[in-house]
Design a protein around this motif. Structure first.
Motif, mmCIF file in Angstrom:
data_model
loop_
_atom_site.group_PDB
_atom_site.id
_atom_site.type_symbol
_atom_site.label_atom_id
_atom_site.label_comp_id
_atom_site.label_asym_id
_atom_site.label_seq_id
_atom_site.Cartn_x
_atom_site.Cartn_y
_atom_site.Cartn_z
ATOM 1 N N LYS A 297 -7.571 11.188 1.153
ATOM 2 C CA LYS A 297 -6.776 10.115 1.750
ATOM 3 C C LYS A 297 -6.263 9.131 0.692
ATOM 4 O O LYS A 297 -5.599 8.176 1.018
ATOM 5 C CB LYS A 297 -7.618 9.346 2.783
ATOM 6 C CG LYS A 297 -8.149 10.215 3.894
ATOM 7 C CD LYS A 297 -7.025 10.734 4.749
ATOM 8 C CE LYS A 297 -7.575 11.591 5.864
ATOM 9 N NZ LYS A 297 -6.559 12.300 6.569
ATOM 10 N N VAL A 298 -6.600 9.353 -0.595
ATOM 11 C CA VAL A 298 -6.258 8.456 -1.698
ATOM 12 C C VAL A 298 -6.513 7.009 -1.270
ATOM 13 O O VAL A 298 -5.602 6.240 -1.015
ATOM 14 C CB VAL A 298 -4.812 8.651 -2.212
ATOM 15 C CG1 VAL A 298 -4.593 7.822 -3.470
ATOM 16 C CG2 VAL A 298 -4.535 10.108 -2.508
ATOM 17 N N LEU A 299 -7.769 6.688 -1.182
ATOM 18 C CA LEU A 299 -8.184 5.381 -0.685
ATOM 19 C C LEU A 299 -7.757 4.220 -1.564
ATOM 20 O O LEU A 299 -7.411 3.166 -1.061
ATOM 21 C CB LEU A 299 -9.712 5.336 -0.572
ATOM 22 C CG LEU A 299 -10.325 6.000 0.626
ATOM 23 C CD1 LEU A 299 -11.829 5.863 0.574
ATOM 24 C CD2 LEU A 299 -9.803 5.389 1.906
ATOM 25 N N ALA B 47 -4.734 0.759 5.644
ATOM 26 C CA ALA B 47 -5.015 0.671 7.084
ATOM 27 C C ALA B 47 -5.323 2.038 7.692
ATOM 28 O O ALA B 47 -6.258 2.166 8.490
ATOM 29 C CB ALA B 47 -3.845 0.021 7.808
ATOM 30 N N ASP B 48 -4.566 3.087 7.313
ATOM 31 C CA ASP B 48 -4.830 4.410 7.884
ATOM 32 C C ASP B 48 -6.182 4.948 7.439
ATOM 33 O O ASP B 48 -6.881 5.614 8.197
ATOM 34 C CB ASP B 48 -3.704 5.397 7.577
ATOM 35 C CG ASP B 48 -3.458 5.592 6.097
ATOM 36 O OD1 ASP B 48 -3.781 4.695 5.302
ATOM 37 O OD2 ASP B 48 -2.927 6.655 5.726
ATOM 38 N N SER B 49 -6.578 4.632 6.213
ATOM 39 C CA SER B 49 -7.896 5.036 5.734
ATOM 40 C C SER B 49 -8.998 4.262 6.447
ATOM 41 O O SER B 49 -10.065 4.811 6.737
ATOM 42 C CB SER B 49 -8.007 4.832 4.223
ATOM 43 O OG SER B 49 -7.121 5.693 3.548
ATOM 44 N N GLN B 50 -8.751 2.987 6.749
ATOM 45 C CA GLN B 50 -9.730 2.207 7.509
ATOM 46 C C GLN B 50 -9.963 2.842 8.872
ATOM 47 O O GLN B 50 -11.106 2.933 9.340
ATOM 48 C CB GLN B 50 -9.256 0.767 7.675
ATOM 49 C CG GLN B 50 -9.336 -0.038 6.409
ATOM 50 C CD GLN B 50 -8.950 -1.494 6.624
ATOM 51 O OE1 GLN B 50 -9.034 -2.018 7.730
ATOM 52 N NE2 GLN B 50 -8.542 -2.144 5.551
ATOM 53 N N GLN B 51 -8.898 3.316 9.504
ATOM 54 C CA GLN B 51 -9.035 3.957 10.812
ATOM 55 C C GLN B 51 -9.830 5.251 10.712
ATOM 56 O O GLN B 51 -10.663 5.552 11.563
ATOM 57 C CB GLN B 51 -7.666 4.210 11.447
ATOM 58 C CG GLN B 51 -7.747 4.687 12.874
ATOM 59 C CD GLN B 51 -8.496 3.714 13.779
ATOM 60 O OE1 GLN B 51 -8.168 2.546 13.851
ATOM 61 N NE2 GLN B 51 -9.522 4.207 14.461
ATOM 62 N N THR B 52 -9.588 6.024 9.651
ATOM 63 C CA THR B 52 -10.341 7.262 9.435
ATOM 64 C C THR B 52 -11.825 6.955 9.287
ATOM 65 O O THR B 52 -12.671 7.623 9.902
ATOM 66 C CB THR B 52 -9.823 7.997 8.182
ATOM 67 O OG1 THR B 52 -8.457 8.353 8.383
ATOM 68 C CG2 THR B 52 -10.651 9.248 7.892
ATOM 69 N N ILE B 53 -12.155 5.945 8.499
ATOM 70 C CA ILE B 53 -13.553 5.554 8.298
ATOM 71 C C ILE B 53 -14.167 5.081 9.606
ATOM 72 O O ILE B 53 -15.309 5.433 9.937
ATOM 73 C CB ILE B 53 -13.655 4.454 7.215
ATOM 74 C CG1 ILE B 53 -13.184 4.997 5.861
ATOM 75 C CG2 ILE B 53 -15.087 3.913 7.119
ATOM 76 C CD1 ILE B 53 -12.887 3.931 4.839
ATOM 77 N N ALA B 54 -13.420 4.300 10.378
ATOM 78 C CA ALA B 54 -13.915 3.825 11.676
ATOM 79 C C ALA B 54 -14.177 4.998 12.616
ATOM 80 O O ALA B 54 -15.197 5.018 13.326
ATOM 81 C CB ALA B 54 -12.922 2.846 12.292
#
Length: 157
Positions: free
Chosen positions: A52-54, A64-71
């Motif tokens: 996801k190249v955080l 934000a899209d990575s935050q959603q993935t983590i959530a």
């Protein structure tokens, strides 16, 4: 009566063994890990968020899209009873190694904060800063350095 109690105990133990795997996780937990692409390693089930190249260069800010993935991962973990994990922060090898250790720890803490805000208990998250000590790609290329700026989630066996 003793025979009935003994029989119930044996059936209960057998049922528990059916749902428990050799590494301490049940089939439902393993299915969630596999759903996200976790792979079994010497340390446990590992997932590197590099895909996801955080993180950008010299940054610990999560997109934000990575935050959603983590959530989403966190919520699925909690739904199946996975509550303890280790987060390893990583950097590329550019810059001062001592600074990279600090940066990698900040990256792992940033992921931890998203997980905590998604319901994971702070006490159940161990954070480690690895700096550039465990690259997964070639640090001599732009793409390789980008892949090395990551956080690895490890669920112990």
């Amino acid at each position: 009566m003793r025979v009935v109690i003994l029989l119930v105990c044996m059936l209960t133990l057998t049922a528990c063994q059916l749902f428990q795997t050799r590494d301490g996780l049940n089939s439902e937990q393993i299915a969630v890990l596999q759903k996200y692409g976790f792979q079994l390693s010497d340390e446990g089930w590992e997932f590197g968020l590099a895909a996801k190249v955080l993180f950008q260069f010299d940054s610990d800010e999560i997109a934000a899209d990575s935050q959603q993935t983590i959530a989403n991962i966190t919520q699925d973990f909690l739904d199946v009873g996975i509550s303890g994990l280790t987060l390893e922060g990583h950097t590329d090898t550019f810059g001062d190694p001592a600074y990279n250790i600090i940066l990698s720890e900040r990256r792992a803490m940033a992921v931890a904060e998203v997980m905590i805000s998604s319901g994971m208990s702070r006490e159940n998250i161990q954070v480690r800063g690895m700096g550039g000590s465990k690259p997964i790609a070639d640090n001599s290329t732009l793409n390789g350095r980008s892949e090395n700026r990551r956080v690895t989630i490890i669920v112990a066996n």
